[in-house]
Design a protein around this motif. Sequence first.
Motif, PDB file in Angstrom:
ATOM      1  N   GLU A 118     109.279  24.148 -45.625  1.00 27.08           N
ATOM      2  CA  GLU A 118     108.169  24.958 -46.157  1.00 27.08           C
ATOM      3  C   GLU A 118     106.881  24.360 -45.628  1.00 27.08           C
ATOM      4  O   GLU A 118     106.476  23.274 -46.018  1.00 27.08           O
ATOM      5  N   ARG A 150     103.603  33.188 -50.417  1.00 28.50           N
ATOM      6  CA  ARG A 150     104.593  33.550 -49.406  1.00 28.50           C
ATOM      7  C   ARG A 150     103.934  33.892 -48.074  1.00 28.50           C
ATOM      8  O   ARG A 150     104.469  33.618 -47.009  1.00 28.50           O
ATOM      9  N   ASP A 153     103.487  30.927 -45.864  1.00 24.95           N
ATOM     10  CA  ASP A 153     104.699  30.159 -45.552  1.00 24.95           C
ATOM     11  C   ASP A 153     105.144  30.554 -44.138  1.00 24.95           C
ATOM     12  O   ASP A 153     105.563  31.689 -43.896  1.00 24.95           O
ATOM     13  N   TRP A 156     108.768  32.047 -43.767  1.00 23.06           N
ATOM     14  CA  TRP A 156     108.939  33.349 -44.416  1.00 23.06           C
ATOM     15  C   TRP A 156     108.213  34.442 -43.637  1.00 23.06           C
ATOM     16  O   TRP A 156     108.771  35.520 -43.396  1.00 23.06           O
TER      17      TRP A 156
END
Length: 195
Positions: A118, A150, A153, A156
Amino acid sequence: MDDPGPSLGLFPLHTVLVPGAALGLRVFEPRYLDLLRDCGRSGDTFGVCLILEGAEAGAPATPAAYGTEALVEDFDRDPDGVLALRVRGARRFHVRRTRVRDNGLVVAGIDWLDDDPEEPLQPQHALLGELLQRILEQVGTGIAAIPKPRFDDAAWVGWRLAELLPLSDAQRQGLLQEADPHLRLQQLLEFVSQE
C-alpha cells in the motif's frame, strides 16, 4: 524430492483478469464443469490466464505464464441452460509448469506473487487518480461508496484503470506481470498519453 508447491486448475481465456476486476464466464465444457465441481467440494480456487495459442473451447490452449486467481462471486443458469458465473480476480501467480489431465483441463504448478504494497500515488501519477474518478462517475459505479483514500492507493488505482481502460490484451498482460505498482502506473500513463 522437490516440493511441487501449489497447483491450480486453469481457465485459459482470450482476456486478462486483473486483481479486483469482475468477469462473467459461461461454462459449458465438461472439463471446466468438473473443475468447478472440484473447487466447490474442496474450497479451492482456479486461475485465469490469457491464451497465447489456441482457442477457449476444444483442444487445450497454451496459457500465458502469469495469471490471476478467480473467486466465484455468483452463479446461475442462463436461458439456454449454460452455467453463468461472475468471478473476481484475487491473487496473481506465476506458472512454473503445466500438465494436461485426461479430460483436457490444464493444471499448473504455480508460485503465488507478492501482494502489492500500500503506497500513495507519486505526484507524476496524480492525474491517473483523477482520471479513474471521472471514469467511475461516468459508468455510475457508486463512486460515493468508495473510500477517498482508495484514489491515492497506487496499486488500487492501477488495477482499476487496467480493468476499465480500453487496453489490448498484450497491454493488460504486461501490467499483470509488472510487480511494482508505480511502474504499472507509468505504463498506464504512457498508454493514456498515446490516445
